[in-house]
Design a protein around this motif. Sequence first.
Motif, mmCIF file in Angstrom:
data_model
loop_
_atom_site.group_PDB
_atom_site.id
_atom_site.type_symbol
_atom_site.label_atom_id
_atom_site.label_comp_id
_atom_site.label_asym_id
_atom_site.label_seq_id
_atom_site.Cartn_x
_atom_site.Cartn_y
_atom_site.Cartn_z
ATOM 1 N N ASP A 159 0.713 -1.092 0.260
ATOM 2 C CA ASP A 159 0.154 0.024 -0.119
ATOM 3 C C ASP A 159 0.793 1.357 -0.113
ATOM 4 O OD1 ASP A 159 -2.331 -1.651 0.135
ATOM 5 O OD2 ASP A 159 -2.372 -1.580 2.293
ATOM 6 N N VAL A 160 0.511 2.016 -0.929
ATOM 7 C CA VAL A 160 1.245 3.476 -0.792
ATOM 8 C C VAL A 160 0.950 4.321 0.576
ATOM 9 C CG1 VAL A 160 1.340 5.583 -1.969
ATOM 10 C CG2 VAL A 160 1.090 3.787 -3.390
ATOM 11 N N VAL A 161 2.269 4.636 1.184
ATOM 12 C CA VAL A 161 2.179 5.265 2.447
ATOM 13 C C VAL A 161 2.848 6.824 2.092
ATOM 14 C CG1 VAL A 161 3.282 5.508 4.452
ATOM 15 C CG2 VAL A 161 2.859 3.479 3.608
ATOM 16 N N LEU A 162 3.569 7.287 1.079
ATOM 17 C CA LEU A 162 4.456 8.471 0.971
ATOM 18 C C LEU A 162 4.776 8.647 -0.343
ATOM 19 C CD1 LEU A 162 5.722 11.171 2.308
ATOM 20 C CD2 LEU A 162 7.606 9.852 2.631
ATOM 21 N N VAL A 163 4.320 9.803 -1.020
ATOM 22 C CA VAL A 163 4.952 10.148 -2.207
ATOM 23 C C VAL A 163 5.363 11.361 -2.135
ATOM 24 C CG1 VAL A 163 4.016 10.574 -4.637
ATOM 25 C CG2 VAL A 163 2.805 8.813 -3.389
ATOM 26 N N LYS A 164 6.821 11.359 -2.677
ATOM 27 C CA LYS A 164 7.315 12.448 -2.703
ATOM 28 C C LYS A 164 7.831 13.019 -4.264
ATOM 29 C CE LYS A 164 10.757 10.838 -0.138
ATOM 30 N NZ LYS A 164 11.964 11.023 0.746
ATOM 31 N N SER A 165 7.729 14.059 -4.637
ATOM 32 C CA SER A 165 8.179 14.617 -6.008
ATOM 33 C C SER A 165 8.740 16.234 -5.887
ATOM 34 C CB SER A 165 6.580 14.659 -6.756
ATOM 35 O OG SER A 165 6.839 14.852 -8.225
ATOM 36 N N LEU A 166 9.571 16.187 -6.870
ATOM 37 C CA LEU A 166 10.427 17.410 -6.915
ATOM 38 C C LEU A 166 10.538 18.074 -8.161
ATOM 39 C CD1 LEU A 166 13.628 17.213 -7.936
ATOM 40 C CD2 LEU A 166 13.935 16.186 -5.764
ATOM 41 N N THR A 167 10.582 19.224 -8.716
ATOM 42 C CA THR A 167 11.006 19.853 -9.597
ATOM 43 C C THR A 167 11.891 20.955 -9.461
ATOM 44 O OG1 THR A 167 8.673 18.930 -10.836
ATOM 45 C CG2 THR A 167 10.411 20.768 -11.996
ATOM 46 N N HIS A 168 13.018 21.097 -10.195
ATOM 47 C CA HIS A 168 13.669 22.147 -10.080
ATOM 48 C C HIS A 168 14.237 22.698 -11.545
ATOM 49 C CE1 HIS A 168 15.861 20.268 -6.329
ATOM 50 N NE2 HIS A 168 14.649 20.699 -6.143
ATOM 51 N N GLY A 169 13.924 24.039 -11.897
ATOM 52 C CA GLY A 169 13.968 24.624 -13.082
ATOM 53 C C GLY A 169 15.483 25.352 -13.272
ATOM 54 N N HIS A 173 19.604 19.361 -19.146
ATOM 55 C CA HIS A 173 19.764 20.774 -19.386
ATOM 56 C C HIS A 173 18.150 21.344 -19.401
ATOM 57 C CE1 HIS A 173 19.422 18.958 -23.321
ATOM 58 N NE2 HIS A 173 19.099 20.134 -23.974
ATOM 59 N N SER A 174 17.127 20.683 -19.979
ATOM 60 C CA SER A 174 16.126 21.247 -20.229
ATOM 61 C C SER A 174 14.922 20.313 -20.223
ATOM 62 C CB SER A 174 16.131 21.790 -21.698
ATOM 63 O OG SER A 174 14.583 22.095 -22.239
ATOM 64 N N THR A 216 12.138 20.199 -22.231
ATOM 65 C CA THR A 216 11.837 19.794 -23.635
ATOM 66 C C THR A 216 12.684 18.515 -24.007
ATOM 67 O OG1 THR A 216 13.808 21.399 -24.674
ATOM 68 C CG2 THR A 216 11.397 22.349 -24.099
ATOM 69 N N TYR A 217 13.842 18.554 -23.628
ATOM 70 C CA TYR A 217 14.674 17.198 -23.885
ATOM 71 C C TYR A 217 14.381 16.061 -23.144
ATOM 72 C CZ TYR A 217 18.621 14.262 -24.713
ATOM 73 O OH TYR A 217 19.446 13.279 -24.908
ATOM 74 N N LEU A 218 13.960 16.227 -21.665
ATOM 75 C CA LEU A 218 13.615 15.128 -20.841
ATOM 76 C C LEU A 218 12.472 14.429 -21.202
ATOM 77 C CD1 LEU A 218 14.157 13.318 -18.235
ATOM 78 C CD2 LEU A 218 13.147 15.260 -16.798
ATOM 79 N N PHE A 219 11.412 15.250 -21.501
ATOM 80 C CA PHE A 219 10.049 14.820 -21.665
ATOM 81 C C PHE A 219 9.525 14.793 -23.202
ATOM 82 C CE2 PHE A 219 9.840 16.214 -17.119
ATOM 83 C CZ PHE A 219 9.398 15.048 -16.699
ATOM 84 N N LYS A 220 10.551 14.846 -24.034
ATOM 85 C CA LYS A 220 10.222 14.837 -25.602
ATOM 86 C C LYS A 220 9.328 13.733 -26.033
ATOM 87 C CE LYS A 220 12.640 14.492 -30.145
ATOM 88 N NZ LYS A 220 13.816 14.589 -30.797
ATOM 89 N N ASP A 221 9.588 12.624 -25.545
ATOM 90 C CA ASP A 221 8.713 11.138 -26.010
ATOM 91 C C ASP A 221 7.408 11.162 -24.912
ATOM 92 O OD1 ASP A 221 10.881 10.234 -27.661
ATOM 93 O OD2 ASP A 221 11.844 8.957 -26.090
ATOM 94 N N ALA A 222 7.515 11.923 -23.983
ATOM 95 C CA ALA A 222 6.261 12.008 -23.048
ATOM 96 C C ALA A 222 5.204 12.746 -23.997
ATOM 97 C CB ALA A 222 6.570 12.399 -21.826
ATOM 98 N N TYR A 223 5.743 14.011 -24.416
ATOM 99 C CA TYR A 223 4.730 14.737 -25.198
ATOM 100 C C TYR A 223 4.175 14.098 -26.374
ATOM 101 C CZ TYR A 223 5.675 19.240 -22.742
ATOM 102 O OH TYR A 223 5.871 20.273 -21.918
ATOM 103 N N ALA A 224 5.171 13.192 -27.164
ATOM 104 C CA ALA A 224 4.394 12.499 -28.368
ATOM 105 C C ALA A 224 3.310 11.472 -27.746
ATOM 106 C CB ALA A 224 5.763 11.705 -28.889
ATOM 107 N N ARG A 225 3.722 10.789 -26.683
ATOM 108 C CA ARG A 225 2.703 9.979 -26.331
ATOM 109 C C ARG A 225 1.466 10.770 -25.924
ATOM 110 N NH1 ARG A 225 7.256 8.150 -23.401
ATOM 111 N NH2 ARG A 225 8.114 6.091 -24.310
#
Length: 344
Positions: free
Chosen positions: A146-156, A281-282, A284-293
Amino acid sequence: MKSINVCLIGTGRAGMIHGRNYAKNVQNARLVAVCDPNVESLKAAQEELGVEIGYSDYREVLRDDDIDAVIVVTPTQFHCEIVVAAAKAKKHILCEKPFGVNEEECQLMIDVAKENNVKLQVGFMRRFDESFRQAKALVDQGVIGDVVLVKSLTHGPSELKEWMYDISKSSGPIGEVNSHDLDTLRWFTGSEVESVYAIGGNFRSPEMKEKYPDYYDTVSMNMKFNDGKLGAVDGAQYVQYGYDARAEILGTHGSILVGDQSKLNVVVANKDGEVNKSAMHSWTYLFKDAYAREDQAFIDCILHNTQPEVTGYDGLMSVRLVRLALQSLLEERIVYVEEEKSNG
């Protein structure tokens, strides 16, 4: 199978990611037109994407009976006007995040889309990233209990534009980068937030403190969900080292880590005993394939008459959580969702 004719509304950096996908990478879709009030940007997009039809006014798009769907990638302040008009014109809609300026706008867009029986998908591309999707599948299979804790981060990494220091317009990192994390937490927990507490500070732009005293470039948030699960989010702007997006899901029987700071899975150790990896670096690079999906999923839900994987409600909840977290930060207290509803 029928081909869906698409028009891109907004030809900026994020818009062109979608534009390139629909011009080349999305099955059963044709990019037949682009729209932007900036003549130079419009012409450049037409030339790059190989699209003959260009509109400077979105209203012209909606009068074009050959267009089945629109991709709305304009500044957030224009989303509601365009989405509502598109829904009334019976065009299916993929709208980038933030979905709307406030929850009232979000609800209006949801209602009008439903009334006109058109698909409305909101652009949270992490839900279509291969690693995030694999993690979600493992969670759903009960691999970590069972999920107890979810941690997420974003740094730009990028230096801020002047308007971003005014949090009444940008909401700071909570709105600019953490809306994705807030959606990630809802997605992995399968629950809604009960309370949120946020703290933050301005550490990288001290010269802006006098003019923008409320601005913060770093934030840490703790959340409790209705079913008892816990959540944690941290966000930062102008970190300079690179783009960073990661998550950790802790369960009763294990944990799952998603994401990596590195651009490539290559580690170099040199004669000085230093170990180096290239930072991402960006986004746009990291999530290029995710955008296509994501773009393919939008077309698929139209053709198969299924619910979008990311709904207008998901967009509304992200806008709501950004507002509540910012309220917590400014008022220096825990904000309870039910308390906020009763006061509203």
